[in-house]
Design an enzyme around this catalytic site. Sequence first.
Site, PDB file in Angstrom:
ATOM      1  N   ALA A 155       0.687  -1.147  -0.044  1.00 33.28           N
ATOM      2  CA  ALA A 155      -0.124   0.098   0.088  1.00 33.28           C
ATOM      3  C   ALA A 155       0.939   1.251   0.049  1.00 33.28           C
ATOM      4  O   ALA A 155       1.864   1.364  -0.748  1.00 33.28           O
ATOM      5  CB  ALA A 155      -0.931   0.028   1.034  1.00 33.28           C
ATOM      6  N   CYS A 156       0.729   2.140   0.882  1.00 23.27           N
ATOM      7  CA  CYS A 156       1.305   3.504   0.937  1.00 23.27           C
ATOM      8  C   CYS A 156       2.773   3.261   1.125  1.00 23.27           C
ATOM      9  O   CYS A 156       3.527   4.429   1.046  1.00 23.27           O
ATOM     10  CB  CYS A 156       0.707   4.518   1.827  1.00 23.27           C
ATOM     11  SG  CYS A 156      -0.936   4.994   1.280  1.00 23.27           S
ATOM     12  N   SER A 157       3.216   2.001   1.855  1.00 25.22           N
ATOM     13  CA  SER A 157       4.773   2.156   2.081  1.00 25.22           C
ATOM     14  C   SER A 157       5.252   1.305   0.923  1.00 25.22           C
ATOM     15  O   SER A 157       6.558   1.117   1.335  1.00 25.22           O
ATOM     16  CB  SER A 157       4.811   1.373   3.515  1.00 25.22           C
ATOM     17  OG  SER A 157       4.115   2.239   4.409  1.00 25.22           O
TER      18      SER A 157
END
Length: 374
Positions: A155-157
């Site tokens: 995801a966002c990482s």
Amino acid sequence: MYKAAITGTGVFTPSEIITNAELVAAFNAYADLFNVRHADEIAAGTTEAKEHSSEEFIVKASGIKQRYVIDKSGVLDPEIMHPLLRQRSDEEPSLMAEMGVDAAQKALAQAGRSASEVDLVICAASNMERAYPAIAVEIQNLLGCAGFAFDMNVACSSATFGIQAAADMIKSGSIRSALVINPEICSAHLEWRDRDCHFIFGDVATATLIERADLAGGPCFEIISTRCATEFSNNIRNNNGFLRRSRPDGTKDRRDMQFMQNGRKVFKEVLPMVSAHIAAHMDAENIKASDLKRLWLHQANKTMNDFIGKKVLGRAPEPGEQPNILQDYANTSSAGSIIAFSKFSNDLADGDLGVICSFGAGYSVGSVIVKRRD
């Protein structure tokens, strides 16, 4: 054991922009249509009326003023409210690959490298255009890179996790260089009809070239250390995978098939997790807050970044210490911290230290400590 360094970055920015004013006008028109069409259910109390959005609400909730998107026509049509992305033939480059190649070429140009010198391509993003073949392998082919390639999703990482994976391989000597590419078509998984989140995302692609530090041909950012962590949570979720489920009546319009977020819980649980993660990472490397010249944080929400910056530095960040691109790009998932790094790193001096950090669904958090080397 070799050292790894970031030698180039690139950003692909779509040509179309949706301002808050345009978005609010479209959303409010949709809300009015919904309320008229469901007037009887609303009057009976079985359906809730849609509230209007506003520019003031969006800026206060997020700090976002506009966003870049691949297609604005569908998003701004009250009868559609999602991007209209053409289905490409199997003989054409995928949209994610096309975006990724653009960003990668810019990163290669900045480093003075050719694609043939790249040993690994990682496509790290929140949503993949298809399950297989891997988008990364397609990008590898379009660029003309050697070696191997694979997709990954945290995801966002995704960007920072991809950087750690590439840096570890470089340190071990199994590769000499890698491109970590983050093509994020966030507009396609956002529910534009939900007032609580309709303003959050934008589209973009970033690329980071990582090489053996001893082979760097110019100024670079040596990767001092990387650290990643995950902890499962349902508070940020998208159920629209390849095992897409239907309602009993066979319809597909389930709200949980798009981006969903329990914002209050995310704020309460993620902020201390990220702040503690960065502090522990710095402590392990004997780096004090006063040693840091810059924080390049995930661009999800200005209030969150201000809180994390204050916790890490022990004071409110000075102008320029924690650059934000959120107001222009909105949340671009894994690409946000890399956009900030790409646009706000050239002014650092030899020996200056900084931290790239991303965080999001999972929960996940990844941090990369870098040092400028001229």
